[in-house]
Design a protein around this motif. Structure first.
Motif, mmCIF file in Angstrom:
data_model
loop_
_atom_site.group_PDB
_atom_site.id
_atom_site.type_symbol
_atom_site.label_atom_id
_atom_site.label_comp_id
_atom_site.label_asym_id
_atom_site.label_seq_id
_atom_site.Cartn_x
_atom_site.Cartn_y
_atom_site.Cartn_z
ATOM 1 N N ARG A 266 -10.349 -6.431 -28.640
ATOM 2 C CA ARG A 266 -11.702 -6.963 -28.869
ATOM 3 C C ARG A 266 -12.812 -6.119 -28.255
ATOM 4 N N LEU A 267 -12.493 -5.308 -27.271
ATOM 5 C CA LEU A 267 -13.522 -4.476 -26.651
ATOM 6 C C LEU A 267 -13.549 -3.106 -27.301
ATOM 7 N N SER A 268 -14.723 -2.517 -27.337
ATOM 8 C CA SER A 268 -14.854 -1.173 -27.892
ATOM 9 C C SER A 268 -14.247 -0.154 -26.935
ATOM 10 N N LYS A 269 -14.057 1.039 -27.461
ATOM 11 C CA LYS A 269 -13.414 2.088 -26.666
ATOM 12 C C LYS A 269 -14.243 2.444 -25.442
ATOM 13 N N SER A 270 -15.567 2.495 -25.599
ATOM 14 C CA SER A 270 -16.434 2.872 -24.486
ATOM 15 C C SER A 270 -16.465 1.813 -23.390
ATOM 16 N N LYS A 271 -16.114 0.578 -23.714
ATOM 17 C CA LYS A 271 -16.178 -0.515 -22.748
ATOM 18 C C LYS A 271 -14.804 -0.933 -22.225
ATOM 19 N N SER A 272 -13.756 -0.177 -22.539
ATOM 20 C CA SER A 272 -12.408 -0.616 -22.149
ATOM 21 C C SER A 272 -11.574 0.502 -21.526
ATOM 22 N N MET A 273 -12.211 1.530 -20.953
ATOM 23 C CA MET A 273 -11.448 2.625 -20.370
ATOM 24 C C MET A 273 -10.674 2.153 -19.133
ATOM 25 N N LYS A 274 -11.336 1.388 -18.264
ATOM 26 C CA LYS A 274 -10.645 0.876 -17.076
ATOM 27 C C LYS A 274 -9.520 -0.079 -17.475
ATOM 28 N N LEU A 275 -9.780 -0.896 -18.472
ATOM 29 C CA LEU A 275 -8.750 -1.825 -18.941
ATOM 30 C C LEU A 275 -7.546 -1.072 -19.491
ATOM 31 N N ASN A 277 -6.604 2.056 -18.728
ATOM 32 C CA ASN A 277 -5.896 2.730 -17.632
ATOM 33 C C ASN A 277 -5.062 1.734 -16.827
ATOM 34 N N SER A 278 -5.632 0.559 -16.590
ATOM 35 C CA SER A 278 -4.872 -0.460 -15.851
ATOM 36 C C SER A 278 -3.659 -0.932 -16.652
ATOM 37 N N TYR A 279 -3.839 -1.077 -17.966
ATOM 38 C CA TYR A 279 -2.717 -1.498 -18.810
ATOM 39 C C TYR A 279 -1.618 -0.442 -18.826
ATOM 40 N N THR A 280 -2.029 0.821 -18.864
ATOM 41 C CA THR A 280 -1.039 1.906 -18.846
ATOM 42 C C THR A 280 -0.217 1.865 -17.566
ATOM 43 N N SER A 281 -0.902 1.708 -16.435
ATOM 44 C CA SER A 281 -0.177 1.620 -15.158
ATOM 45 C C SER A 281 0.744 0.406 -15.131
ATOM 46 N N PHE A 282 0.267 -0.699 -15.689
ATOM 47 C CA PHE A 282 1.088 -1.912 -15.725
ATOM 48 C C PHE A 282 2.364 -1.692 -16.528
ATOM 49 N N GLU A 283 2.238 -1.092 -17.713
ATOM 50 C CA GLU A 283 3.419 -0.881 -18.556
ATOM 51 C C GLU A 283 4.383 0.115 -17.928
ATOM 52 N N LYS A 284 3.852 1.112 -17.222
ATOM 53 C CA LYS A 284 4.736 2.072 -16.552
ATOM 54 C C LYS A 284 5.555 1.383 -15.463
ATOM 55 N N GLN A 285 4.974 0.364 -14.827
ATOM 56 C CA GLN A 285 5.682 -0.315 -13.742
ATOM 57 C C GLN A 285 6.588 -1.432 -14.248
ATOM 58 N N TYR A 286 6.096 -2.214 -15.205
ATOM 59 C CA TYR A 286 6.812 -3.430 -15.587
ATOM 60 C C TYR A 286 7.247 -3.450 -17.062
ATOM 61 N N GLY A 287 6.838 -2.446 -17.852
ATOM 62 C CA GLY A 287 7.146 -2.475 -19.275
ATOM 63 C C GLY A 287 8.265 -1.530 -19.658
ATOM 64 N N ASP A 288 8.445 -1.386 -20.979
ATOM 65 C CA ASP A 288 9.441 -0.473 -21.514
ATOM 66 C C ASP A 288 8.749 0.514 -22.448
ATOM 67 N N LYS A 289 9.539 1.267 -23.199
ATOM 68 C CA LYS A 289 8.997 2.281 -24.099
ATOM 69 C C LYS A 289 8.114 1.662 -25.174
ATOM 70 N N ASP A 290 8.558 0.519 -25.711
ATOM 71 C CA ASP A 290 7.758 -0.141 -26.748
ATOM 72 C C ASP A 290 6.412 -0.595 -26.203
ATOM 73 N N GLY A 291 6.414 -1.043 -24.964
ATOM 74 C CA GLY A 291 5.158 -1.476 -24.371
ATOM 75 C C GLY A 291 4.176 -0.343 -24.213
ATOM 76 N N ILE A 292 4.658 0.819 -23.791
ATOM 77 C CA ILE A 292 3.771 1.980 -23.646
ATOM 78 C C ILE A 292 3.224 2.410 -25.004
ATOM 79 N N GLU A 293 4.083 2.376 -26.026
ATOM 80 C CA GLU A 293 3.603 2.727 -27.370
ATOM 81 C C GLU A 293 2.545 1.734 -27.855
ATOM 82 N N ASN A 294 2.732 0.469 -27.507
ATOM 83 C CA ASN A 294 1.716 -0.521 -27.888
ATOM 84 C C ASN A 294 0.386 -0.251 -27.207
ATOM 85 N N VAL A 295 0.444 0.251 -25.972
ATOM 86 C CA VAL A 295 -0.794 0.612 -25.276
ATOM 87 C C VAL A 295 -1.540 1.694 -26.044
ATOM 88 N N ILE A 296 -0.789 2.718 -26.445
ATOM 89 C CA ILE A 296 -1.417 3.825 -27.177
ATOM 90 C C ILE A 296 -1.980 3.344 -28.508
#
Length: 676
Positions: A266-275, A277-296
């Protein structure tokens, strides 16, 4: 002559720091006023009267000097004349009632002398006159809390909050209630606070308060209320990041992932950079490969949504977005994006603005037919697309042909496809050559050659001045073995070119000649070349004529053709005679020297390949030489250019000059005889 000054460095160097230090050391002590001692009451009265007279005189000169009023009042306080001091302060407030330092000095003077009620009255008057001055309110609540009058302090805060002050005032109110353990009051204040100041940091403060003094459900309620209140248009990524991190600390990883996904969608790219980055770190710690792909994928999806919001008619962004969804999206989501894309109809009725838009419809129809296997939905898409296109201004042959081929694939009879293409010809008024070509190709595949002939006739009626329909029609008849009909078509095409004109008629002539050669009618091909040379004495025609003679087999009715066959002697002789005729004809018609150079180059190549030494030497002797010449231009300037000089032309000039001199000599001799 004056002496030159010595500019060498002085042996003793003095810095600026030393100069300033010496000046400071020599500074004289300031003059001090003599210390006055008052011996008795009479001297005190005389001193007070003199000072009051000085203050009154100063205020008479400038009543707006607030500092003078304050000094006058403080003097009276020092003299323990509190009534006089109040009088001075009141007179000052009459002059300037909105002076904040004056109010504060007056109130602090009363507090210093422990006149609490009088100070309260002053604070009431001050906040009533200046309700937007936070400093007065802070002083008021500070006095009440110092006096342990918590209920009175709360009343003052409530009066203050009615004016919707800054966030610092609300935080002070919350901190006061927190100091006395009134957490329910804090929640109620937070609720009002966030309604007045709905910034993200205020919601986060409330959530942290609930995290410290409340329960997990209270924290979720606060974050949920924040997201609902702010809405999608004003949502801040800070709230979502803090919420997701809190859920992570609570080991609610699915909740955290859902919050991240909700924000990225729901947020634009310019307004969601911190979100992101935080999601990427979250998936690296608690997610799997599919989760990281969903982030991208979520990040790319947000980027495409930003581009589309900025320009809904950016069809390239729609195409990229659909490609992304086709790789990882659901069927309903893909259809929803397709519907959003095709709803952005170009505002201008110019074909260049519609080309990319029409491909969205085509892609939608192909997706429904091939991926979803939904024949009815694909047919409906084609029909809706054809309704939207402004056929009176322009049309698209591609969409008509694709729709017709779609019906051929899904219907047992081709009648529906024929109706579609017939409608296309009618709406385009027969001015779309691609529709004719596609329609004819379909009928060829269906082996309906009579229909092909009728379509070619309409095609030629619509485009009589272009060679392609004539040539294609004749090729069809040739493929069907009807030589006479094909020849008749070529004759009509040549007649059309002569009487009404045609674009690039040489294509018809070239194909007509090739047709006769393919059918083995070499005599007809020669006649066509001769006819063409009578109409157009062009060097390329001559060269093609000579090349044609070399291509004629020695035995015309032989079935097998050798891969590399040498031309016969007759063919070589015919080709040489054509080159000689061409040379003489171009020379006689004063053709351009460039054309003669091209002819000579082709002739020389022919002789090098098939000629004898004598014929080769003859052509080599005819080779032109390049000479640099000059000519005047209109601007009285001279230009250098390259000219060709042919040896045969120079010989003719010499011969003609000899004849001219002989004629002149004969005339002179006849004149001399007549005079004698």
């Amino acid at each position: 002559m004056s002496n030159v000054k010595n500019k060498a460095v002085a042996p003793l160097q003095i810095s600026a720091e030393q100069i300033l230090l010496e000046a400071f050391e020599r500074k004289d002590e300031p003059l001090k006023a003599p210390k006055q001692t008052i011996a008795d009451l009479e001297e005190l009265k005389e001193f007070q009267g003199r000072k009051r007279q000085e203050y009154e005189e100063a205020l008479r000169r400038n009543r707006l000097n607030t500092g003078q009023w304050i000094r006058y009042a403080e003097f009276e306080i020092e003299q323990r004349e509190y009534e006089r001091a109040r009088s001075v302060f009141e007179r000052a407030l009459d002059v300037e009632s909105t002076n904040i330092p004056l109010w504060i000095r007056y109130i602090k003077a009363e507090l210093k002398e422990r006149n609490i009620n009088h100070a309260r009255n002053l604070l009431d008057r001050a906040v009533a006159i200046l309700p937007r001055v936070d400093k007065l309110w802070f002083l008021y609540v500070g006095v009440e809390e110092t006096l342990s009058n918590i209920s009175g302090c709360r009343q003052v805060f409530e009066r203050w909050m009615n004016w919707r002050p800054s966030a610092a005032a609300w935080n002070a109110y919350i901190n006061m209630e927190k100091r006395y353990g009134e957490y329910e009051n804090c929640r109620e204040i937070f609720h009002r606070f966030t309604a007045v100041h709905p910034q993200s940091e205020n919601w986060i403060k409330w959530a942290r308060f609930e995290e410290e003094f409340g329960s997990a459900d209270n924290v979720r309620d606060v974050y949920t209320l924040a997201v609902d209140t702010m809405g999608e248009g004003f949502m801040d990524e800070k709230i979502l990041v803090n919420w997701a991190k809190w859920e992570t600390r609570q080991h609610e990883w699915e909740r955290a992932r859902a919050i991240y996904t909700y924000g990225l969608e729901r947020l634009s790219k310019s307004k969601s950079m911190k979100l992101y980055n935080s999601y990427t770190s979250f998936e690296k710690q608690y997610g799997d490969k599919d989760g990281i792909e969903n982030v991208i994928l979520s990040k790319r999806r947000v980027g495409y949504e930003d581009q589309i919001k900025e320009d809904p008619h950016n069809y390239d962004a729609w195409f990229s977005y659909l490609t992304l969804l086709e790789e990882a999206g659901s069927r309903d989501e893909i259809r929803e994006v397709f519907e959003r894309a095709i709803s952005n109809i170009p505002s201008k009725k110019q074909k260049k603005f519609w080309r990319r838009y029409i491909f969205l419809w085509i892609r939608y129809a192909v997706y429904e037919e091939l991926v979803n296997n939904d024949e009815d939905r694909a047919r409906e898409i084609y029909q809706q697309c054809l309704k939207i296109v402004p056929h009176k201004a322009f049309t698209f042959a591609k969409i008509w042909l694709l729709f017709a081929k779609f019906e051929l694939r899904h219907n047992t009879t081709p009648d529906t496809a024929r109706k579609i293409l017939g409608q296309a010809i009618g709406l385009s008024k027969g001015l779309k050559a691609k529709i004719f070509k596609g329609y004819i190709e379909i009928e060829k595949q269906l082996k309906e050659f009579d229909r092909c002939r009728k379509l070619y006739e309409k095609y030629i009626d619509s485009f009589p001045d272009i060679p392609q329909p004539w040539i294609e029609y004749a090729n069809l008849e040739q493929d069907l073995g009807d030589e006479e009909r094909a020849r008749g078509i070529y004759e009509l095409a040549i007649q059309q070119a002569d009487e009404h004109g045609m674009e690039m008629p040489e294509l018809v002539w070239k194909r007509y000649i090739e047709f006769e050669a393919e059918e083995g009618n070499y005599h007809n091909s020669r006649n066509l070349f001769e006819t063409l040379l009578e109409r157009a004495n062009h060097v390329k025609v001559w060269i093609s004529y000579a090349t044609f003679e070399l291509s004629i087999p020695e035995i015309e009715d032989e079935d097998e053709e050798e891969e590399e066959r040498e031309p016969s002697e007759e063919s070589r002789a015919n080709a040489r005679r054509i080159y000689e005729r061409a040379w003489d004809k171009l020379k006689k018609d004063n053709a351009s020297k460039e054309d003669r150079v091209v002819l000579h180059s082709s002739w020389l190549q022919f002789e090098e390949t098939y000629g004898t030494e004598d014929t080769l030497k003859k052509v080599q002797d005819m080779k032109p030489s390049m000479v640099k010449k000059r000519r005047k231009l209109d601007e009285n300037t001279v230009e250098e250019y390259v000219d060709y000089v042919f040896p045969t032309d120079e010989q003719d000039k010499s011969y003609s000059k000899l004849l001219e001199n002989a004629k002149k000599w004969k005339q002179q001799k006849a004149a001399a005889n007549s005079s004698t």
